[in-house]
Design an enzyme around this catalytic site. Sequence first.
Site, PDB file in Angstrom:
ATOM      1  N   GLY A   1      -5.338 -55.843 -41.240  1.00  0.00           N
ATOM      2  CA  GLY A   1      -3.922 -55.579 -41.740  1.00  0.00           C
ATOM      3  C   GLY A   1      -4.115 -54.487 -43.088  1.00  0.00           C
ATOM      4  N   ARG A   2      -5.493 -54.468 -43.609  1.00  0.00           N
ATOM      5  CA  ARG A   2      -5.588 -53.694 -44.962  1.00  0.00           C
ATOM      6  C   ARG A   2      -4.765 -54.254 -45.862  1.00  0.00           C
ATOM      7  NH1 ARG A   2      -6.915 -47.463 -43.662  1.00  0.00           N
ATOM      8  NH2 ARG A   2      -4.708 -47.240 -43.640  1.00  0.00           N
TER       9      ARG A   2
ATOM     10  N   GLU B   1      -6.751 -59.885 -44.625  1.00  0.00           N
ATOM     11  CA  GLU B   1      -8.320 -59.382 -45.181  1.00  0.00           C
ATOM     12  C   GLU B   1      -8.025 -58.759 -46.462  1.00  0.00           C
ATOM     13  OE1 GLU B   1      -9.608 -56.388 -42.615  1.00  0.00           O
ATOM     14  OE2 GLU B   1      -8.128 -55.193 -42.832  1.00  0.00           O
TER      15      GLU B   1
ATOM     16  N   GLY C   1      -8.632 -45.974 -36.831  1.00  0.00           N
ATOM     17  CA  GLY C   1      -8.896 -47.143 -35.921  1.00  0.00           C
ATOM     18  C   GLY C   1      -8.186 -47.184 -34.580  1.00  0.00           C
TER      19      GLY C   1
ATOM     20  N   ARG D   1      -8.118 -55.867 -32.191  1.00  0.00           N
ATOM     21  CA  ARG D   1      -7.577 -54.456 -31.762  1.00  0.00           C
ATOM     22  C   ARG D   1      -8.173 -54.017 -30.584  1.00  0.00           C
ATOM     23  NH1 ARG D   1     -11.031 -50.948 -36.313  1.00  0.00           N
ATOM     24  NH2 ARG D   1     -13.070 -50.584 -34.944  1.00  0.00           N
TER      25      ARG D   1
ATOM     26  N   ASP E   1      -1.876 -52.157 -37.996  1.00  0.00           N
ATOM     27  CA  ASP E   1      -1.446 -52.422 -39.132  1.00  0.00           C
ATOM     28  C   ASP E   1      -0.062 -52.594 -39.587  1.00  0.00           C
ATOM     29  OD1 ASP E   1      -4.186 -52.923 -39.830  1.00  0.00           O
ATOM     30  OD2 ASP E   1      -4.397 -51.007 -40.746  1.00  0.00           O
TER      31      ASP E   1
ATOM     32  N   THR F   1      -1.101 -47.877 -35.002  1.00  0.00           N
ATOM     33  CA  THR F   1      -2.149 -48.449 -35.988  1.00  0.00           C
ATOM     34  C   THR F   1      -1.593 -50.202 -35.670  1.00  0.00           C
ATOM     35  OG1 THR F   1      -2.356 -49.304 -38.183  1.00  0.00           O
ATOM     36  CG2 THR F   1      -0.291 -48.326 -37.776  1.00  0.00           C
TER      37      THR F   1
END
Length: 407
Positions: free
Chosen positions: A188-189, A244, A12, A302, A143, A141
Site C-alpha cells: 500500500g506504500r 508496509e 506495479g 497483486r 494501492d 493500482t
Amino acid sequence: MSKNVIVGQSGGPTAVINSSLAGVYKTARSLGADKIYGMKYGIEGLLKEEIVDLDIVLGDRMSIELLKRTPSSFLGSCRYKLPDPDVDSVPFVQLFTLFEKFDICAVFYIGGNDSMDTIAKLSRYGQRVGSPVRFIGVPKTIDNDLCLTDHTPGYGSAAKYIATILKEVIRDSSVYDIRSVTVAEIMGRHAGWLAGAACLAAGEDCEGPDLILLPEVPFDQEKFLARVDELQSRKSNVIIAASEGVRTADGTYLCDLVSTAGQLDAFGHKAILSGTSRYLSELIHTHLGCKSRAIEFSTLQRCASHLASRTDVTEAYAVGGAAAAAAFAGESGRMIALKRMSGYPYQCVTESVDVQQVANLEKKVPLDWIAPDGMHVTESFEEYARPLILDELTPIYVNGTPRHVHL
C-alpha cells in the site's frame, strides 16, 4: 485523420491490469482503429521502438478471455520518469517523431500516480507543439491512492486476496492453545487502503484482525504494546494487519529499523518497503515475551488472479473501454475515473477527469474512517470496500492450473 492507436502499461502490476488492456483494445477496434499497437515495457520500451501489433497476439476471442484472467502486465512495465520538457525535450521529440512515424492518433497509458504524470507531461507537450495526438490515462493500482476516482481497478482483487488469506491465517493461528501474535504485512506504500481491507476478513465465521495499523496514523510504540498486552489478557491468539508504510511520528519507516531498504525509484518512491511485520513481531516478542511471527503477503497480493474480484475485472475492462471512447470523441489530457452512484445496491459509472489533478498526488484513507485509537478502521471503511470484492471470475484451467497468455 489517422486511426492508429498505441497502449502501454506502467508501474506495479495487478490481477486485472490486462482487463483494462482488453477494454482499450476491443473498444478501439469497434470504433474503427486501423492499427492497435502495444508498447513493450511502457514508455521506456517505446523510446527504444519496442512495439507489438496487438491484432497479431490478441486477434481471437479466446485470447481476450484469457487476457482478462491473466495477472501482471501482458505488455511489460517500467518505472521511467519523463523529464521536464523545459529542461530536457529530447525524449519528447523522439516520442512525437515515433507517433508520427506510426501514424498514431491516440496514446493510452495504464498505470497509477506516476503513469498519470507521464500522460500529463505528454499532453502538455503535445498542446505546446500543436500535435493532434490525444493522451488518455487508464487508472490502475492496488494501492487505491489515485485522486478524483472512487477507487482504482486492481484494488478490489488485492483486497479480496488479503481478506481471504487473512481468514485462513486466523484459522491456522487458532490451532494451539498458547499465547501467540501473528503480524501480517500488507502493501500500500503511503496509504492504508490495502491494510484497511483486512477488516473484510470479519464475518459470522471470523472475528477478523484485532488491530490494523495504517500509514495515516503515526506509530506509537507504548500505546501499541499496551494494546497488544491487553488483548492477550483475554484471548490466546492476536492477529495484527500492518501496512508496509507505517511510520513513527518523526517519519521513520518501521521497515527501515530492521533493514536498509533506502533506495529510491525514478519517481522518488522507496523501491523496497519490507520489514514492518518483522520489526513489530520482534518488538512484541522482546517486550511481551510471547510467541510472535511475521508474515509478508508481498507480491502475492497483486498477482493472485485466481482470487480476482469479478467486480474489479468488469470495472477494469470498463475504464479501458471508456478511455478509447474518450480519445475517439476528441478528449485529451484526461484520466478515466470511477464514480460511485450508490453503495447498496452497488453501482459505479465511468467519467473522465483532468489528469493534471491526479498526477503525482496521493489519496489517503479519511481520518474519520479510522478508529479513534488509530489501530483499526470503522464500519464506513467496510461499507466502502465490501462491494469491490464481490463475485468471482473463474480461471480457465488446463491440466489443473490456470491458463495465461503472454508475449
